[in-house]
Design a protein around this motif. Structure first.
Motif, PDB file in Angstrom:
ATOM      1  N   LYS A  33       0.885  -1.013  -0.147  1.00 51.01           N
ATOM      2  CA  LYS A  33       0.064  -0.094   0.104  1.00 51.01           C
ATOM      3  C   LYS A  33       0.751   1.135  -0.146  1.00 51.01           C
ATOM      4  O   LYS A  33       1.769   1.258   0.837  1.00 51.01           O
ATOM      5  CB  LYS A  33      -0.916  -0.128   1.217  1.00 51.01           C
ATOM      6  CG  LYS A  33      -1.349   1.152   1.725  1.00 51.01           C
ATOM      7  CD  LYS A  33      -2.559   2.015   0.920  1.00 51.01           C
ATOM      8  CE  LYS A  33      -2.913   3.196   1.644  1.00 51.01           C
ATOM      9  NZ  LYS A  33      -3.301   4.154   0.716  1.00 51.01           N
ATOM     10  N   LYS A  70      -6.479  12.918   3.096  1.00 55.02           N
ATOM     11  CA  LYS A  70      -7.876  12.579   1.869  1.00 55.02           C
ATOM     12  C   LYS A  70      -8.538  13.833   1.952  1.00 55.02           C
ATOM     13  O   LYS A  70      -8.334  14.651   2.996  1.00 55.02           O
ATOM     14  CB  LYS A  70      -8.613  11.532   2.388  1.00 55.02           C
ATOM     15  CG  LYS A  70      -7.806  10.021   2.367  1.00 55.02           C
ATOM     16  CD  LYS A  70      -7.369   9.752   0.846  1.00 55.02           C
ATOM     17  CE  LYS A  70      -6.769   8.451   0.576  1.00 55.02           C
ATOM     18  NZ  LYS A  70      -6.451   8.188  -0.615  1.00 55.02           N
ATOM     19  N   GLU A 127     -11.787   2.575   2.726  1.00 55.92           N
ATOM     20  CA  GLU A 127     -10.466   2.533   2.471  1.00 55.92           C
ATOM     21  C   GLU A 127      -9.855   2.767   3.809  1.00 55.92           C
ATOM     22  O   GLU A 127      -8.916   2.199   4.136  1.00 55.92           O
ATOM     23  CB  GLU A 127     -10.143   3.613   1.541  1.00 55.92           C
ATOM     24  CG  GLU A 127      -8.562   3.705   1.229  1.00 55.92           C
ATOM     25  CD  GLU A 127      -8.136   4.929   0.271  1.00 55.92           C
ATOM     26  OE1 GLU A 127      -7.151   4.793  -0.327  1.00 55.92           O
ATOM     27  OE2 GLU A 127      -8.739   5.994   0.024  1.00 55.92           O
ATOM     28  N   ASN A 172     -16.698   5.050  -0.007  1.00 60.56           N
ATOM     29  CA  ASN A 172     -15.264   4.561  -0.330  1.00 60.56           C
ATOM     30  C   ASN A 172     -14.053   4.898   0.620  1.00 60.56           C
ATOM     31  O   ASN A 172     -13.281   4.324   0.746  1.00 60.56           O
ATOM     32  CB  ASN A 172     -15.104   5.274  -1.679  1.00 60.56           C
ATOM     33  CG  ASN A 172     -15.949   4.590  -3.011  1.00 60.56           C
ATOM     34  OD1 ASN A 172     -16.519   3.422  -2.560  1.00 60.56           O
ATOM     35  ND2 ASN A 172     -15.949   5.215  -4.020  1.00 60.56           N
ATOM     36  N   ARG A 173     -14.367   6.541   0.775  1.00 64.66           N
ATOM     37  CA  ARG A 173     -13.295   7.047   1.692  1.00 64.66           C
ATOM     38  C   ARG A 173     -13.192   6.101   3.167  1.00 64.66           C
ATOM     39  O   ARG A 173     -12.381   5.807   3.734  1.00 64.66           O
ATOM     40  CB  ARG A 173     -13.454   8.472   1.921  1.00 64.66           C
ATOM     41  CG  ARG A 173     -13.495   9.354   0.974  1.00 64.66           C
ATOM     42  CD  ARG A 173     -11.940   9.582   0.766  1.00 64.66           C
ATOM     43  NE  ARG A 173     -11.735  10.597  -0.067  1.00 64.66           N
ATOM     44  CZ  ARG A 173     -11.382  10.454  -1.525  1.00 64.66           C
ATOM     45  NH1 ARG A 173     -11.134   9.265  -1.963  1.00 64.66           N
ATOM     46  NH2 ARG A 173     -11.070  11.238  -2.127  1.00 64.66           N
ATOM     47  N   VAL A 211      -7.138  -0.134   5.013  1.00 62.90           N
ATOM     48  CA  VAL A 211      -5.755   0.080   4.869  1.00 62.90           C
ATOM     49  C   VAL A 211      -5.040  -0.012   6.572  1.00 62.90           C
ATOM     50  O   VAL A 211      -3.931  -0.568   6.691  1.00 62.90           O
ATOM     51  CB  VAL A 211      -5.083   1.316   4.063  1.00 62.90           C
ATOM     52  CG1 VAL A 211      -5.926   1.382   2.615  1.00 62.90           C
ATOM     53  CG2 VAL A 211      -5.867   2.529   5.014  1.00 62.90           C
TER      54      VAL A 211
END
Length: 257
Positions: free
Chosen positions: A88, A107, A123, A119-120, A127
């Motif tokens: 990543k 972000k 993620e 999505n944010r 991660v």
């Protein structure tokens, strides 16, 4: 232990100014070249919008005594191993020798909240879980727990502040999610990321669309505020600086990019 917060509020305002300035410059460039992305996408495809926050983190590392750290922001040097996927790319990776001190992710979202919020969120959760599992399984060697940080910049506008109806076809959602705006949802996300131990700190900054000159931004709770983020990060850096340099660490899992 006295911490140096590197005049973080002024640096944050400068970072917000740069954020909007870079977006405007990218949009103008697309207009001039005739290559117009759909919607506001032209304002973000050029990248580098959050470099001001990278500079703030660099200042905090140096100000709190970790002079032998290597602060990586180049694409090829911010790659860390994962567990559920090979690697990543983070936004900032702080190394001391071959020991990972910190990994940071920045972000932003302006507009298209309904399309991108999930999505944010997914993620951010994924991660962190991926890296912590890789750390547990020895991919980083036998080293102390690093600092993980997540910072979100959101447009402060009607679209991000209006209540959003939450579907509940089978089970009730938690009360704090009902009719919560996207800003409120991001605030809850940041607080829960910290409470669940996925990140040492997670910050939410909401900035009005006319802030290119002022660098204005709002915060929403102590746990998701910028002060908690920079204080926690500075404390981690200062603690690392107080220790002797780590011995060379050999990862139990050899990773290749």
């Amino acid at each position: 232990m006295a911490l140096d917060l590197a005049n973080y509020r002024e640096q944050a305002r400068d970072a917000i100014k740069a954020f909007w300035g870079n977006r405007e410059a990218a949009a103008r460039k697309q207009e001039e070249t005739g290559n117009i992305d759909r919607g506001a996408r032209g304002a973000v495809t050029a990248g580098n919008n959050l470099n001001g926050f990278l500079a703030l983190m660099q200042s905090l590392v140096r100000a709190n005594g970790l002079h032998d750290a290597q602060i990586h922001i180049d694409k090829g040097l911010v790659v860390l191993p994962g567990y559920f996927r090979p690697t990543k790319q983070w936004d900032v990776v702080v190394m001391r020798g071959n020991c990972l001190v910190a990994a940071l992710e920045f972000k932003s979202q302006v507009g298209s909240y309904g399309n991108n919020y999930n999505n944010r969120t997914e993620e951010a959760i994924g991660v962190a879980h991926c890296l912590w599992t890789a750390w547990r399984e020895g991919a980083l060697g036998d080293q102390p727990r690093p600092f993980l940080g997540w910072l979100m910049v959101v447009g402060d506008e009607d679209e991000s502040r209006r209540p959003i109806r939450t579907a509940q076809p089978h089970f009730n959602v938690f009360p704090e999610w009902r009719d919560a705006s996207y800003i409120q949802r991001y605030d809850q996300l940041c607080r829960r990321l910290v409470k669940e131990g996925l990140y040492a700190a997670a910050a939410l900054l909401a900035t009005p669309l006319n802030s290119a000159e002022t660098g204005a931004y709002a915060e929403f709770s102590p746990l998701s505020g910028l002060e908690y983020f920079v204080t926690t990060f500075a404390a981690h850096i200062a603690a690392e600086a107080s220790r002797p340099p780590p011995p060379e660490v050999t990862p139990l899992v050899q990773t290749h990019t």
